[in-house]
Motif scaffolding. Structure first.
Motif, PDB file in Angstrom:
ATOM      1  N   VAL A  64      -3.717 -10.162  -7.108  1.00 29.28           N
ATOM      2  CA  VAL A  64      -3.815 -11.683  -6.912  1.00 29.28           C
ATOM      3  C   VAL A  64      -2.465 -12.068  -6.125  1.00 29.28           C
ATOM      4  CG1 VAL A  64      -3.788 -13.756  -7.902  1.00 29.28           C
ATOM      5  CG2 VAL A  64      -5.190 -11.999  -8.861  1.00 29.28           C
ATOM      6  N   ARG A  65      -1.355 -11.731  -6.655  1.00 27.30           N
ATOM      7  CA  ARG A  65      -0.059 -12.134  -6.188  1.00 27.30           C
ATOM      8  C   ARG A  65      -0.053 -11.505  -4.838  1.00 27.30           C
ATOM      9  NH1 ARG A  65       3.970 -14.232  -9.499  1.00 27.30           N
ATOM     10  NH2 ARG A  65       3.262 -14.436 -11.754  1.00 27.30           N
ATOM     11  N   LYS A  66      -0.324 -10.264  -4.285  1.00 26.35           N
ATOM     12  CA  LYS A  66      -0.110  -9.622  -3.239  1.00 26.35           C
ATOM     13  C   LYS A  66      -1.308 -10.446  -2.312  1.00 26.35           C
ATOM     14  CE  LYS A  66       1.331  -5.283  -2.914  1.00 26.35           C
ATOM     15  NZ  LYS A  66       0.978  -3.717  -2.845  1.00 26.35           N
ATOM     16  N   ALA A  67      -2.394 -10.982  -2.759  1.00 24.57           N
ATOM     17  CA  ALA A  67      -3.663 -11.528  -1.858  1.00 24.57           C
ATOM     18  C   ALA A  67      -2.988 -12.937  -1.366  1.00 24.57           C
ATOM     19  CB  ALA A  67      -4.651 -11.749  -2.758  1.00 24.57           C
ATOM     20  N   PHE A  68      -2.436 -13.509  -2.322  1.00 23.04           N
ATOM     21  CA  PHE A  68      -1.588 -14.930  -2.111  1.00 23.04           C
ATOM     22  C   PHE A  68      -0.234 -14.709  -1.265  1.00 23.04           C
ATOM     23  CE2 PHE A  68      -5.014 -16.612  -4.873  1.00 23.04           C
ATOM     24  CZ  PHE A  68      -5.415 -17.190  -4.075  1.00 23.04           C
ATOM     25  N   GLY A  69       0.166 -13.592  -0.863  1.00 16.79           N
ATOM     26  CA  GLY A  69       1.382 -13.419   0.088  1.00 16.79           C
ATOM     27  C   GLY A  69       2.512 -12.613  -0.448  1.00 16.79           C
ATOM     28  N   ALA A  70       2.354 -12.312  -1.660  1.00 16.58           N
ATOM     29  CA  ALA A  70       3.629 -11.458  -2.165  1.00 16.58           C
ATOM     30  C   ALA A  70       3.735 -10.175  -1.472  1.00 16.58           C
ATOM     31  CB  ALA A  70       3.471 -11.138  -3.586  1.00 16.58           C
ATOM     32  N   HIS A  71       4.921  -9.488  -1.214  1.00 15.17           N
ATOM     33  CA  HIS A  71       5.164  -8.491  -0.491  1.00 15.17           C
ATOM     34  C   HIS A  71       5.742  -7.517  -1.614  1.00 15.17           C
ATOM     35  CE1 HIS A  71       9.465  -9.276   0.235  1.00 15.17           C
ATOM     36  NE2 HIS A  71       9.099 -10.441   0.740  1.00 15.17           N
ATOM     37  N   ILE A 108      -4.268  -3.572  -2.693  1.00 13.99           N
ATOM     38  CA  ILE A 108      -4.886  -4.698  -3.184  1.00 13.99           C
ATOM     39  C   ILE A 108      -6.145  -4.753  -3.799  1.00 13.99           C
ATOM     40  CG2 ILE A 108      -5.287  -7.289  -2.828  1.00 13.99           C
ATOM     41  CD1 ILE A 108      -3.037  -7.320  -0.522  1.00 13.99           C
ATOM     42  N   VAL A 109      -7.061  -4.232  -3.213  1.00 15.98           N
ATOM     43  CA  VAL A 109      -8.424  -4.140  -3.554  1.00 15.98           C
ATOM     44  C   VAL A 109      -8.604  -3.494  -4.747  1.00 15.98           C
ATOM     45  CG1 VAL A 109     -10.701  -3.241  -2.830  1.00 15.98           C
ATOM     46  CG2 VAL A 109      -9.458  -4.484  -1.142  1.00 15.98           C
ATOM     47  N   LEU A 154      -7.416  -5.555  -7.627  1.00 17.99           N
ATOM     48  CA  LEU A 154      -8.287  -6.570  -8.123  1.00 17.99           C
ATOM     49  C   LEU A 154      -9.329  -6.118  -8.713  1.00 17.99           C
ATOM     50  CD1 LEU A 154      -7.926  -8.771  -4.858  1.00 17.99           C
ATOM     51  CD2 LEU A 154      -7.205  -9.264  -7.056  1.00 17.99           C
TER      52      LEU A 154
END
Lengths: 447, 221
Positions: free
Chosen positions: A352-359, A438-439, A442
């Motif tokens: 989730v964090r990566k999906a919302f922009g965390a690198h 990410i996938v 999740l």
């Protein structure tokens, strides 16, 4: 962002109680034990009073007179020539053994050969083996009385709790003055204060107490003796040997000049004449064997002679490093393992964090912050455990007279260990998890 | 806005190769509300993940604002996701250890937004989904519909140009589902947000501007 990470770290600790308990238990006990070990090293090797100058100490304990014996060695070989037994005898002139005598030094040797070294900032000489039994109302009190000069107090910086130390004039006039430890005051006067101007009757002489310093345990007899008085109060006429006497020497080398000072002392050994009549056994060489404080300590711990002091320091360092690695790597690996499972459990959060922009860097930072919070908490508990253990050890006297010390340095070192622990055990799992697709993260769907 | 050309996705194991997407061409223009339908396993979610740069295609190209995406794990892609995309998942994916407002402000953490502004923006987003009074609640204290509304607030808090919703009503009853659809439709109409939604529900799909259908990884309508 940091405050957010801190808040999350705190909530995680309070939400996952069992995991928190297991982690904190491991961290706090490991760190607690490490802190006790550190306190031990700090009290033994740290630069606390009266050893604030110890890093520049160069110690000469004894003078050694030595010689190597040469002899004609006869070697008889049995040979067979044409079936007949013959003897082949050879003679070799070579080293057949060595002999030495070594003892503390005479006042003369110290004055003539060991004084005025260019690389020495200060020096003192003392007789450390002066044991007396004194009687207080019929009860025997054993006293290790150090006889030294006024420079003893600048080399060993005891912090007096009352009174003063003796000065050059008092040494020169052989004044019967004495500076005693709080333990001696307790044993002799039944109190640890208000003893200045009291009198002590030792070995047929009356000494006036002029100062009091805190008892530090018997680290080494000359570092924390029971009492110190001017060496001139001894009957020096009994010491009539050219070479040997009761004195040892401790130098403070000029900054960074310990090796140079050692060379100068070694050179001084070559200047000591060997043709004096007191060289009864015709020894051919005089040798001072200067050591640094740490070398001397390591030789003492490993129970080897001062000849091997330099080697024993590196051996002791290796042993300590090995123990440190053993006691930190094992729990760190264990923590890494625990953290991997804990972070795995949160893989969908990572998704989730990566999906919302965390690198990757954001994720690693977050988990390391969480881990540092956890280890600092563990460190604080560990500090408490160490404090309790140290109090128990000191009160029970389980390390003889050695007293484990808490100090600012101790706290800073412990804090650094805690941080290293936190970063190390957090980085690897965090790095691994931050690389999750990410996938896939999740799909774990544990939120 | 987002242009997919010949996108394929193949999952390979040692023994088997499964094609999830086969030569998909798709153009999502600005302001469109697009729905994707198809039976389970037809590749809908895979396509949505590829549009959202959450998954890497096996072949084909993705252009975003005219630029081809090459490095999926890069900081630039993360920044793009953060600023341009908002995600809504079927199972909400709220972080249980964070309260509602902290969950909503999550995308803003990865931007240079002050703590005060983050809280303000999150409060506005929550108000727009009718949950202003639930700021301090934790996800476990909310109903399914409320969780999804929090997830929508999180998706819109950073004002993204595109919302990608993977069966946003899939875990909700019809009333709550309608509520969520109403919010999404309003967002599309009033804010001009581009929305791509995967759904199983024909009724929901009919409320969108355009519907594409997938079957066995290929676009059939």
């Amino acid at each position: 962002m940091l405050s957010n990470y801190l808040k999350l770290a705190w909530r995680l600790l309070s939400r996952r109680k069992f995991f928190t308990f297991i982690s904190l238990f491991g961290i706090s006990f490991t760190l607690g034990i490490l802190m006790v070990a550190l306190a031990f090293l700090q009290s033994e090797l740290g630069t606390n009073t009266p050893l604030s100058n110890k890093d520049d100490f160069v110690y000469v304990e004894q003078l050694r007179l030595q010689r190597t014996y040469f002899d004609t060695i006869t070697i008889i070989d049995t040979l067979f020539e044409s079936g007949v037994e013959v003897f082949d005898t050879t003679y070799e002139f070579k080293e057949s053994g060595s002999g030495a005598t070594q003892t503390e030094m005479s006042n003369n040797i110290v004055d003539t050969y060991l004084t005025g070294m260019e690389s020495a900032a200060d020096m003192t000489m003392f007789n450390a083996s002066n044991y007396h039994d004194v009687y207080v109302e019929g009860v025997k009190v054993s006293l290790n009385m150090l006889m030294s000069d006024e420079r003893y107090w600048s080399v060993f910086d005891h912090k007096l709790t009352e009174g003063r130390v003796f000065d050059k004039a008092e040494v020169e006039s052989a004044s019967n003055v004495i500076v005693i430890s709080t333990e001696t005051a307790q044993n002799y006067f039944g109190r640890e204060e208000n003893v200045v101007d009291e009198e002590m009757f030792i070995d047929g002489k009356t000494f006036k107490v002029i100062g009091l310093y805190p008892h530090k345990g018997k680290i080494l007899p000359f570092v924390s003796p029971d009492a110190v008085s001017p060496f001139t109060t001894m009957d020096l006429s009994l010491i009539d040997n050219f070479y040997f006497g009761p004195f040892e020497v401790m130098y403070i080398a000029k900054e960074g000049a310990t090796d140079k000072l050692k060379s100068e002392i070694n050179h001084a050994g070559t200047l000591v004449p060997i043709d004096h009549p007191d060289n009864e056994y015709d020894f051919k060489e005089a040798v001072f064997r200067p050591t640094t404080y740490d070398e001397m300590y390591a030789a003492g711990v490993l129970n080897v002679s001062n000849d091997e002091a330099e080697k024993s320091l590196s051996t002791m360092k290796m042993i300590l490093l090995g123990l440190f690695l053993f006691f930190t790597i094992l729990p760190t690996l264990n923590l890494i393992n625990l953290n991997v499972s804990r972070i795995m459990d949160r893989s969908s959060e990572i998704g989730v964090r990566k999906a919302f922009g965390a690198h990757q860097g954001n994720i690693i930072t977050q988990f390391i912050v969480e881990n540092i919070v956890q280890t600092i908490l563990g460190g604080l508990i560990g500090f408490g455990i160490a404090w309790i253990l140290i109090s128990i050890i000191n009160q029970g006297g389980y390390l003889g007279d050695s007293v484990l010390l808490f100090s600012t340095k101790f706290f800073i070192y412990s804090f650094i260990i805690t941080l290293i622990f936190g970063v190390l055990s957090g980085f690897l799992p965090a790095y691994r998890m931050s690389r999750l697709q990410i996938v896939n993260a999740l799909k774990e769907n544990k939120l | 806005m987002i242009k997919l050309n010949n996108i394929t996705k193949v999952y390979r194991t040692k023994t088997i190769e499964t094609t999830a997407l086969n030569d998909i061409d798709l153009h999502v223009p600005k302001g469109e509300f697009l729905s994707i339908m198809g039976p389970s396993g037809c590749g809908k979610s895979t396509l949505l993940n590829i549009i959202g740069l959450l998954d890497e295609p096996s072949g084909g190209t993705i252009r975003v604002d005219g630029q081809e995406v090459i490095k999926y794990a890069s900081k630039a892609t993360a920044k793009f996701r953060n600023e341009k995309l908002g995600f809504i998942f079927q199972s909400f994916h709220l972080i249980p250890d964070l309260n509602v407002i902290d969950n909503v402000e999550l995308p803003l953490l990865y931007r240079n937004v002050s703590r005060k502004d983050r809280k303000e923006m999150a409060a506005i987003a929550l108000e727009s989904v009718g949950l202003a009074n639930r700021k301090s609640h934790f996800p476990s204290q909310l109903s399914g519909g409320q969780k999804q509304r929090v997830a929508i607030a999180r998706a819109i808090v950073g004002n993204p140009a595109i919302i990608l919703a993977d069966e946003p009503t899939g875990n909700l009853d019809s009333v709550m589902g309608d509520e969520v659809m109403e919010i999404l439709t309003k967002l599309n109409k009033e804010e001009g947000t581009t929305i791509v939604m995967v759904t199983h529900d024909e009724r929901m799909a009919k409320k969108t501007d355009r519907l594409i259908r997938l079957y066995d990884g290929s676009q059939v309508a």
